[in-house]
Design a protein around this motif. Sequence first.
Motif, PDB file in Angstrom:
ATOM      1  N   ASN A 199      35.766   9.079  36.885  1.00 49.71           N
ATOM      2  CA  ASN A 199      35.977  10.326  37.906  1.00 49.71           C
ATOM      3  C   ASN A 199      37.024   9.678  38.774  1.00 49.71           C
ATOM      4  O   ASN A 199      37.194   8.768  39.448  1.00 49.71           O
ATOM      5  CB  ASN A 199      34.574  10.411  38.897  1.00 49.71           C
ATOM      6  CG  ASN A 199      34.902  11.591  39.569  1.00 49.71           C
ATOM      7  OD1 ASN A 199      36.062  11.888  39.949  1.00 49.71           O
ATOM      8  ND2 ASN A 199      33.891  12.174  40.323  1.00 49.71           N
ATOM      9  N   LYS A 200      38.212  10.306  38.773  1.00 49.79           N
ATOM     10  CA  LYS A 200      39.388  10.095  39.542  1.00 49.79           C
ATOM     11  C   LYS A 200      38.993  10.170  40.870  1.00 49.79           C
ATOM     12  O   LYS A 200      39.871   9.436  41.874  1.00 49.79           O
ATOM     13  CB  LYS A 200      40.535  10.871  38.970  1.00 49.79           C
ATOM     14  CG  LYS A 200      41.026  10.853  37.556  1.00 49.79           C
ATOM     15  CD  LYS A 200      42.150  11.553  37.287  1.00 49.79           C
ATOM     16  CE  LYS A 200      42.785  11.520  35.982  1.00 49.79           C
ATOM     17  NZ  LYS A 200      44.081  12.419  35.543  1.00 49.79           N
ATOM     18  N   GLU A 201      38.230  10.565  41.357  1.00 44.80           N
ATOM     19  CA  GLU A 201      38.098  10.634  42.818  1.00 44.80           C
ATOM     20  C   GLU A 201      37.116   9.513  43.323  1.00 44.80           C
ATOM     21  O   GLU A 201      37.027   9.268  44.572  1.00 44.80           O
ATOM     22  CB  GLU A 201      37.143  11.915  43.325  1.00 44.80           C
ATOM     23  CG  GLU A 201      37.803  13.334  42.983  1.00 44.80           C
ATOM     24  CD  GLU A 201      39.003  13.468  43.511  1.00 44.80           C
ATOM     25  OE1 GLU A 201      39.285  13.075  44.595  1.00 44.80           O
ATOM     26  OE2 GLU A 201      40.072  13.871  42.866  1.00 44.80           O
ATOM     27  N   ASN A 233      32.764   6.968  48.261  1.00 44.58           N
ATOM     28  CA  ASN A 233      33.309   7.257  46.819  1.00 44.58           C
ATOM     29  C   ASN A 233      33.224   5.950  46.003  1.00 44.58           C
ATOM     30  O   ASN A 233      34.157   5.956  44.976  1.00 44.58           O
ATOM     31  CB  ASN A 233      34.713   7.454  47.360  1.00 44.58           C
ATOM     32  CG  ASN A 233      35.574   6.546  48.260  1.00 44.58           C
ATOM     33  OD1 ASN A 233      34.864   5.573  48.607  1.00 44.58           O
ATOM     34  ND2 ASN A 233      36.838   6.320  47.735  1.00 44.58           N
ATOM     35  N   LEU A 234      32.682   5.020  46.294  1.00 47.35           N
ATOM     36  CA  LEU A 234      32.355   3.793  45.573  1.00 47.35           C
ATOM     37  C   LEU A 234      31.297   3.975  44.437  1.00 47.35           C
ATOM     38  O   LEU A 234      30.391   4.368  44.791  1.00 47.35           O
ATOM     39  CB  LEU A 234      32.203   2.559  46.462  1.00 47.35           C
ATOM     40  CG  LEU A 234      33.441   2.004  47.151  1.00 47.35           C
ATOM     41  CD1 LEU A 234      32.636   0.886  48.052  1.00 47.35           C
ATOM     42  CD2 LEU A 234      34.421   1.961  46.540  1.00 47.35           C
ATOM     43  N   GLU A 235      31.534   3.471  43.189  1.00 45.67           N
ATOM     44  CA  GLU A 235      30.382   3.386  42.357  1.00 45.67           C
ATOM     45  C   GLU A 235      30.600   1.961  41.681  1.00 45.67           C
ATOM     46  O   GLU A 235      31.526   1.116  42.041  1.00 45.67           O
ATOM     47  CB  GLU A 235      30.849   4.340  41.101  1.00 45.67           C
ATOM     48  CG  GLU A 235      30.416   5.785  41.718  1.00 45.67           C
ATOM     49  CD  GLU A 235      30.160   6.732  40.854  1.00 45.67           C
ATOM     50  OE1 GLU A 235      30.158   6.577  39.438  1.00 45.67           O
ATOM     51  OE2 GLU A 235      29.862   8.143  41.187  1.00 45.67           O
ATOM     52  N   LEU A 236      29.558   1.481  40.787  1.00 47.99           N
ATOM     53  CA  LEU A 236      29.378   0.201  40.423  1.00 47.99           C
ATOM     54  C   LEU A 236      29.123   0.284  39.041  1.00 47.99           C
ATOM     55  O   LEU A 236      28.356   0.760  38.461  1.00 47.99           O
ATOM     56  CB  LEU A 236      28.360  -0.632  41.285  1.00 47.99           C
ATOM     57  CG  LEU A 236      27.838  -2.006  40.848  1.00 47.99           C
ATOM     58  CD1 LEU A 236      29.220  -3.032  40.801  1.00 47.99           C
ATOM     59  CD2 LEU A 236      27.007  -2.673  41.341  1.00 47.99           C
ATOM     60  N   ILE A 237      29.843  -0.767  38.102  1.00 51.22           N
ATOM     61  CA  ILE A 237      29.714  -0.861  36.696  1.00 51.22           C
ATOM     62  C   ILE A 237      29.467  -2.051  36.244  1.00 51.22           C
ATOM     63  O   ILE A 237      30.116  -2.990  36.738  1.00 51.22           O
ATOM     64  CB  ILE A 237      30.954  -0.284  35.907  1.00 51.22           C
ATOM     65  CG1 ILE A 237      31.397   1.391  36.160  1.00 51.22           C
ATOM     66  CG2 ILE A 237      31.016  -0.675  34.586  1.00 51.22           C
ATOM     67  CD1 ILE A 237      32.590   1.679  35.516  1.00 51.22           C
ATOM     68  N   LYS A 276      40.579   0.986  34.240  1.00 50.97           N
ATOM     69  CA  LYS A 276      40.156   2.290  34.804  1.00 50.97           C
ATOM     70  C   LYS A 276      39.436   2.066  36.221  1.00 50.97           C
ATOM     71  O   LYS A 276      39.132   2.796  37.023  1.00 50.97           O
ATOM     72  CB  LYS A 276      39.256   3.133  34.117  1.00 50.97           C
ATOM     73  CG  LYS A 276      39.843   3.432  32.717  1.00 50.97           C
ATOM     74  CD  LYS A 276      41.093   4.407  33.228  1.00 50.97           C
ATOM     75  CE  LYS A 276      41.848   4.844  31.906  1.00 50.97           C
ATOM     76  NZ  LYS A 276      42.995   5.812  31.968  1.00 50.97           N
ATOM     77  N   SER A 277      39.273   0.807  36.373  1.00 53.75           N
ATOM     78  CA  SER A 277      38.273   0.327  37.657  1.00 53.75           C
ATOM     79  C   SER A 277      39.196  -0.163  38.923  1.00 53.75           C
ATOM     80  O   SER A 277      40.393  -0.191  38.775  1.00 53.75           O
ATOM     81  CB  SER A 277      37.211  -1.037  37.172  1.00 53.75           C
ATOM     82  OG  SER A 277      36.417  -0.627  36.280  1.00 53.75           O
TER      83      SER A 277
END
Length: 391
Positions: A199-201, A233-237, A276-277
Amino acid sequence: MSKKIAFLINSFTNGGAERVLATIISSLKEEGHKVELLCLEKDNFYSLDSSIKVTYLTQNNGKENSIKKFIMLLVFGYRLKKYIEENNIEVVQSHLFRANYVNIFARFFGSNHNVQLVSAVSALAKYSDNRISSKINLFLIKRLYKYADLLIFKAEAMKLEYIETFNLKNKNIVINNPIDIEKINLLKNDDSEAIFKFNKEKKYIISMGRFHKDKRQIDLLKAFISIERKHNNLELIFLGDGEQKTKLEELVQEYKLSKKIHFLGNVKNPFYYLSKSYIYVSTSISEGFPNALIEAMCCELPVISTDCKTGPREILNPSYNIQKGHLKKNLEIVEYGILIPEKSLINIIEAIEYYLDTNIYKNFKKKVHKRVYEFSKKRILEKYKKVLEID
């Protein structure tokens, strides 16, 4: 006549040392050298070109308990000695501890080959506990490594550790891990096998590696749980699998964060996800010369890493004093990234928030890619060819 060279490793499972060896063997084979792979066990994740001979010294899958693995060392040593004689192998270069022990045992059984041992991680970090298996490994390193013709270390700090701790006087050299920059540049834009939609956001924090207690992904997870509401807006992979993964997944379910924390498992093309991260984080307490850290930098990703015994500081702060100790508290902003003490949640949070400054982030993103050319496949391969004495 070209030398016959065999590379020996525990197995070809998913790991940094295995990935490095795949690069070395494939590159040497492409240049026309007589190289082959020997594995103690049959547990494959990486694959080689069909023209490269692969031999397994047993059909075990590597899941056996520690006692059986130690018992098998002498059996492997004898089988390796027989294989060397029957196939006229001149040099055996082994990677990882058990393969190194087996390489020496083959000599004890009467083999006359050239023995090269590659140390991929800090022994003192990996075997820092009081378990019997750790004590046995430290004993074997002290008693066996001195019989090698050449010791190869992945980092200067690692070389210093082994020589001083185990009183080793062998011929030795430092050869960092090779990075296939051209391949990474090609694959980082390849989404043909992507299993996750970005997600670009959002800004994605990413970490890559086997889920093992030494990698301490739990620290990154807990740090993220502490800041995710403040920075929505942060996510973790997480990329990778392993015995500790279930524990982390359960914690994510407990905090109801499955929409923000993503476990993607082992992926064939990690470079797409890295590119992408937003930032890369390594929380490991035991490394040699971490491939994943350099690969993230190759994907122009600003990085955060624990200042563990060997590897990260040498990569991120090349002008450092090797005699200087490692961080005990507070983060340190160095030339190519941020170093943090081991097991420090507050410093992980501080480092992540530091990169949220747009100007700071852009500055690191611009320069990290330049650093990786020091570890290019071509440059590192020349060093391996030199120690193997092949043109």
